[in-house]
Motif scaffolding. Structure first.
Motif, PDB file in Angstrom:
ATOM      1  N   ALA A 125     -27.169 -20.918 -46.208  1.00  0.00           N
ATOM      2  CA  ALA A 125     -26.500 -19.624 -46.361  1.00  0.00           C
ATOM      3  C   ALA A 125     -26.889 -18.695 -45.214  1.00  0.00           C
ATOM      4  CB  ALA A 125     -26.877 -19.002 -47.701  1.00  0.00           C
ATOM      5  N   GLN A 126     -28.163 -18.727 -44.862  1.00  0.00           N
ATOM      6  CA  GLN A 126     -28.644 -17.891 -43.754  1.00  0.00           C
ATOM      7  C   GLN A 126     -27.960 -18.278 -42.448  1.00  0.00           C
ATOM      8  OE1 GLN A 126     -30.930 -15.369 -43.569  1.00  0.00           O
ATOM      9  NE2 GLN A 126     -30.957 -15.327 -45.792  1.00  0.00           N
ATOM     10  N   VAL A 127     -27.898 -19.572 -42.202  1.00  0.00           N
ATOM     11  CA  VAL A 127     -27.276 -20.044 -40.959  1.00  0.00           C
ATOM     12  C   VAL A 127     -25.793 -19.707 -40.946  1.00  0.00           C
ATOM     13  CG1 VAL A 127     -26.700 -22.109 -39.636  1.00  0.00           C
ATOM     14  CG2 VAL A 127     -28.949 -21.890 -40.638  1.00  0.00           C
ATOM     15  N   THR A 128     -25.149 -19.879 -42.089  1.00  0.00           N
ATOM     16  CA  THR A 128     -23.716 -19.582 -42.164  1.00  0.00           C
ATOM     17  C   THR A 128     -23.465 -18.109 -41.837  1.00  0.00           C
ATOM     18  OG1 THR A 128     -23.620 -21.224 -43.915  1.00  0.00           O
ATOM     19  CG2 THR A 128     -21.662 -19.898 -43.605  1.00  0.00           C
ATOM     20  N   GLU A 129     -24.353 -17.249 -42.326  1.00  0.00           N
ATOM     21  CA  GLU A 129     -24.244 -15.811 -42.022  1.00  0.00           C
ATOM     22  C   GLU A 129     -24.366 -15.580 -40.518  1.00  0.00           C
ATOM     23  OE1 GLU A 129     -26.946 -12.976 -43.882  1.00  0.00           O
ATOM     24  OE2 GLU A 129     -26.146 -13.647 -45.813  1.00  0.00           O
ATOM     25  N   LEU A 130     -25.376 -16.213 -39.926  1.00  0.00           N
ATOM     26  CA  LEU A 130     -25.590 -16.030 -38.481  1.00  0.00           C
ATOM     27  C   LEU A 130     -24.371 -16.488 -37.692  1.00  0.00           C
ATOM     28  CD1 LEU A 130     -29.264 -17.338 -38.219  1.00  0.00           C
ATOM     29  CD2 LEU A 130     -28.504 -15.012 -37.788  1.00  0.00           C
ATOM     30  N   ILE A 131     -23.802 -17.609 -38.132  1.00  0.00           N
ATOM     31  CA  ILE A 131     -22.639 -18.152 -37.425  1.00  0.00           C
ATOM     32  C   ILE A 131     -21.464 -17.184 -37.527  1.00  0.00           C
ATOM     33  CG2 ILE A 131     -20.923 -20.011 -37.458  1.00  0.00           C
ATOM     34  CD1 ILE A 131     -23.178 -21.909 -38.271  1.00  0.00           C
ATOM     35  N   ALA A 132     -21.268 -16.652 -38.738  1.00  0.00           N
ATOM     36  CA  ALA A 132     -20.141 -15.735 -38.947  1.00  0.00           C
ATOM     37  C   ALA A 132     -20.307 -14.445 -38.144  1.00  0.00           C
ATOM     38  CB  ALA A 132     -20.010 -15.416 -40.428  1.00  0.00           C
ATOM     39  N   GLU A 133     -21.581 -14.052 -37.942  1.00  0.00           N
ATOM     40  CA  GLU A 133     -21.827 -12.815 -37.191  1.00  0.00           C
ATOM     41  C   GLU A 133     -21.534 -12.982 -35.696  1.00  0.00           C
ATOM     42  OE1 GLU A 133     -25.855 -11.668 -37.988  1.00  0.00           O
ATOM     43  OE2 GLU A 133     -25.410 -11.437 -40.115  1.00  0.00           O
ATOM     44  N   ALA A 134     -21.643 -14.210 -35.216  1.00  0.00           N
ATOM     45  CA  ALA A 134     -21.410 -14.517 -33.792  1.00  0.00           C
ATOM     46  C   ALA A 134     -22.040 -13.458 -32.894  1.00  0.00           C
ATOM     47  CB  ALA A 134     -19.913 -14.620 -33.529  1.00  0.00           C
ATOM     48  N   PRO A 135     -23.372 -13.415 -32.806  1.00  0.00           N
ATOM     49  CA  PRO A 135     -24.059 -12.273 -32.200  1.00  0.00           C
ATOM     50  C   PRO A 135     -23.810 -12.058 -30.703  1.00  0.00           C
ATOM     51  CG  PRO A 135     -25.567 -14.097 -32.597  1.00  0.00           C
ATOM     52  CD  PRO A 135     -24.283 -14.470 -33.217  1.00  0.00           C
ATOM     53  N   SER A 136     -23.379 -13.059 -29.975  1.00  0.00           N
ATOM     54  CA  SER A 136     -23.207 -12.848 -28.541  1.00  0.00           C
ATOM     55  C   SER A 136     -22.150 -13.796 -27.990  1.00  0.00           C
ATOM     56  CB  SER A 136     -24.542 -13.112 -27.834  1.00  0.00           C
ATOM     57  OG  SER A 136     -24.328 -13.478 -26.505  1.00  0.00           O
ATOM     58  N   ASP A 137     -21.482 -13.350 -26.949  1.00  0.00           N
ATOM     59  CA  ASP A 137     -20.490 -14.208 -26.298  1.00  0.00           C
ATOM     60  C   ASP A 137     -21.156 -15.392 -25.604  1.00  0.00           C
ATOM     61  OD1 ASP A 137     -18.399 -12.834 -27.127  1.00  0.00           O
ATOM     62  OD2 ASP A 137     -17.969 -11.798 -25.227  1.00  0.00           O
ATOM     63  N   THR A 168     -15.321 -11.844 -37.892  1.00  0.00           N
ATOM     64  CA  THR A 168     -16.291 -11.141 -38.736  1.00  0.00           C
ATOM     65  C   THR A 168     -16.190 -11.573 -40.191  1.00  0.00           C
ATOM     66  OG1 THR A 168     -14.709  -9.350 -38.946  1.00  0.00           O
ATOM     67  CG2 THR A 168     -16.399  -9.076 -37.268  1.00  0.00           C
ATOM     68  N   THR A 169     -15.510 -12.698 -40.416  1.00  0.00           N
ATOM     69  CA  THR A 169     -15.386 -13.187 -41.784  1.00  0.00           C
ATOM     70  C   THR A 169     -16.765 -13.365 -42.395  1.00  0.00           C
ATOM     71  OG1 THR A 169     -13.546 -14.468 -41.008  1.00  0.00           O
ATOM     72  CG2 THR A 169     -14.365 -15.015 -43.181  1.00  0.00           C
ATOM     73  N   PRO A 170     -16.981 -12.850 -43.593  1.00  0.00           N
ATOM     74  CA  PRO A 170     -18.291 -13.047 -44.216  1.00  0.00           C
ATOM     75  C   PRO A 170     -18.614 -14.535 -44.358  1.00  0.00           C
ATOM     76  CG  PRO A 170     -16.955 -11.504 -45.489  1.00  0.00           C
ATOM     77  CD  PRO A 170     -16.075 -12.079 -44.441  1.00  0.00           C
ATOM     78  N   SER A 171     -19.907 -14.800 -44.395  1.00  0.00           N
ATOM     79  CA  SER A 171     -20.377 -16.176 -44.321  1.00  0.00           C
ATOM     80  C   SER A 171     -19.784 -17.093 -45.382  1.00  0.00           C
ATOM     81  CB  SER A 171     -21.880 -16.180 -44.464  1.00  0.00           C
ATOM     82  OG  SER A 171     -22.209 -15.559 -45.685  1.00  0.00           O
ATOM     83  N   ALA A 172     -19.841 -16.638 -46.653  1.00  0.00           N
ATOM     84  CA  ALA A 172     -19.410 -17.528 -47.723  1.00  0.00           C
ATOM     85  C   ALA A 172     -17.963 -17.925 -47.527  1.00  0.00           C
ATOM     86  CB  ALA A 172     -19.589 -16.840 -49.060  1.00  0.00           C
ATOM     87  N   GLU A 173     -17.134 -16.934 -47.131  1.00  0.00           N
ATOM     88  CA  GLU A 173     -15.725 -17.249 -46.910  1.00  0.00           C
ATOM     89  C   GLU A 173     -15.583 -18.179 -45.728  1.00  0.00           C
ATOM     90  OE1 GLU A 173     -13.404 -13.668 -46.712  1.00  0.00           O
ATOM     91  OE2 GLU A 173     -14.569 -12.883 -48.370  1.00  0.00           O
ATOM     92  N   ALA A 174     -16.367 -17.870 -44.688  1.00  0.00           N
ATOM     93  CA  ALA A 174     -16.277 -18.736 -43.511  1.00  0.00           C
ATOM     94  C   ALA A 174     -16.594 -20.167 -43.896  1.00  0.00           C
ATOM     95  CB  ALA A 174     -17.248 -18.267 -42.433  1.00  0.00           C
ATOM     96  N   ALA A 175     -17.582 -20.316 -44.778  1.00  0.00           N
ATOM     97  CA  ALA A 175     -17.973 -21.660 -45.173  1.00  0.00           C
ATOM     98  C   ALA A 175     -16.893 -22.322 -46.015  1.00  0.00           C
ATOM     99  CB  ALA A 175     -19.270 -21.605 -45.960  1.00  0.00           C
ATOM    100  N   ASN A 176     -16.118 -21.491 -46.734  1.00  0.00           N
ATOM    101  CA  ASN A 176     -15.112 -22.071 -47.608  1.00  0.00           C
ATOM    102  C   ASN A 176     -13.769 -22.292 -46.929  1.00  0.00           C
ATOM    103  OD1 ASN A 176     -16.772 -22.265 -49.774  1.00  0.00           O
ATOM    104  ND2 ASN A 176     -16.431 -20.139 -50.373  1.00  0.00           N
ATOM    105  N   GLU A 177     -13.602 -21.698 -45.759  1.00  0.00           N
ATOM    106  CA  GLU A 177     -12.333 -21.880 -45.063  1.00  0.00           C
ATOM    107  C   GLU A 177     -12.267 -23.282 -44.505  1.00  0.00           C
ATOM    108  OE1 GLU A 177     -12.023 -19.008 -42.043  1.00  0.00           O
ATOM    109  OE2 GLU A 177     -11.496 -17.426 -43.435  1.00  0.00           O
ATOM    110  N   GLY A 178     -11.219 -24.012 -44.924  1.00  0.00           N
ATOM    111  CA  GLY A 178     -11.105 -25.394 -44.467  1.00  0.00           C
ATOM    112  C   GLY A 178     -11.138 -25.520 -42.961  1.00  0.00           C
TER     113      GLY A 178
END
Ligand code: UDP
Ligand code: MG
Length: 368
Positions: free
Chosen positions: A75-87, A349-359
């Motif tokens: 869940a933590q990693v998924t959040e970080l991925i969704a945040e995409a902190p830098s180009d 900026t999709t929240p993590s849980a949704e990002a994880a659920n998006e096919g």
């Protein structure tokens, strides 16, 4: 920086030097994670901090491999991925279907890495990303070298563990077919030729230190001092370390089999010599040798040697049996990648849980 960790490599023939769009990140860092929830964010923050230091890679691919964590690591990693902190950073996570072990997690990451240079780093901040970037910079300025390995300057484990590890390196180097540099770990950065060679070794029982030594290549070592674990506990028990060390020796040498052969030879020669002595005493000197205690001792001795030999054979046989099944080294449950920036800014900026659920963001699971 474009989207996606690349497709899996499957050995020498599948050498990939770029992502689907042809642009390879300068460095791929593979981060095996097992119950590291409290470390994920500090780790990512430290990576960001180090990225701003001169000499850091222009583009970085971070591949987190969640090795069957029972906490919130994914869940933590998924959040970080969704945040995409830098180009400059592209992140993805591979979730394994259960805890396979660090070696399997490292292979899973390796097979998805698309960087021109690739590195392994632990998630617990004992190994500083800054050192990875220094190893990266070294390889950039030394095209003749293939790999940089960070070697622990001094060990901070307990005395017992330090002593056992020293014994292990001594034993391995005395009997193994390859030389392990003392205190070298898998904290390394290397070129794709090294990665391809590692992936070409399909063995189930993987012992990275040995594999790195076996594939060879020009390796430079740099000293580093591991920090204290940021949070959580090590996954290694003394028993686990023993098993890993034993497995490493058995994987890289058939010396125990030879030892049994030597024991057999020594026992045979000794028993022959004893037979001659007994015959001499009985026939020439005329002493009636008391037989029972001698017999019991000899039976026990030889029975012990035979059991030892069977144990050693069994160890190798068991490995042949397991290798023979050719089961996958790991099974990936899902791969979570960063939302494509070009597609829609809202998606990034999709929240993590949704990002994880998006096919669309979850690729097919794969096994190796
Ligand atoms: N790890 C893993 N799978 C496991 C055990 C550990 O991926 O089954 C990861 C762990 O999350 C960490 C790295 O391997 O990132 C090193 O593990 P640990 O810190 O427990 O080992 P130590 O530093 O004590 O040798
Ligand atoms: Mg650690």
């Amino acid at each position: 920086m474009p989207d996606g960790c690349g497709t899996a490599n499957r050995g020498l023939a599948a050498s990939v030097s770029g992502r689907p769009d042809g642009e390879a990140p300068a460095l791929s860092l593979i981060v095996p994670c097992h119950n590291e929830a409290a470390n994920m964010r500090p780790f990512a923050e430290r990576v960001m901090e180090c990225l701003s230091v001169e000499g850091a890679p222009e583009t970085l691919e971070l591949i987190f491999v969640d090795d069957g964590s029972q906490d919130d690591t994914l869940a933590q990693v998924t959040e970080l991925i969704a945040e995409a902190p830098s180009d400059r950073i592209q992140m993805c996570a591979i979730e394994l279907s259960r805890n396979f072990d660090k070696e399997a997690a490292m292979l899973a990451g390796l097979e998805r890495a698309t960087g021109a240079l690739i590195g392994f780093i632990d998630a617990d901040l004992q190994q500083d990303p800054q050192t990875s970037f220094e190893m990266y910079a070294y390889l950039q300025s030394h095209p003749e070298m293939d790999c940089v390995a960070a070697v622990q300057e001094e060990r901070r484990e307990g005395r017992m563990v330090t002593w056992l590890k020293k014994r292990f390196y001594r034993t391995f180097n005395a009997v193994g077919d390859v030389e392990l540099p003392a205190h070298a770990s898998d904290f390394r950065v290397f070129r794709r030729n090294v990665a391809d060679a590692l992936m070409a070794m399909p063995e189930y029982f993987r012992f990275s230190k040995g594999l790195f030594a076996w594939v060879g290549f020009r390796t430079h070592t740099i000293p580093y001092q591991p920090a204290e674990r940021h949070a959580g506990e090590t996954s290694w028990s003394l028993r686990g370390l023993f098993g890993y060390a034993f497995s490493g020796i058995v994987s890289f040498t058939t010396w125990p089999l030879r030892l049994v052969l030597y024991l057999g030879i020594i026992a045979s020669v000794a028993s022959l010599a004893y037979l001659i002595v007994v015959l001499f005493e009985y026939l020439i000197v005329g002493i009636n040798v008391p037989g029972y205690p001698t017999l019991v001792c000899l039976i026990l001795l030889f029975f012990g040697i035979v059991m030892l030999a069977m144990g050693v054979f069994g160890e190798y046989l068991g490995r042949i049996y397991i290798e023979g099944k050719r089961r996958p080294i790991y099974i990936a449950r899902q791969v979570i990648t960063q939302p494509a920036k070009a597609a829609s800014p809202a998606k990034a900026t999709t929240p993590s849980a949704e990002a994880a659920n998006e096919g669309a963001r979850i690729e097919d699971a794969s096994a190796r």
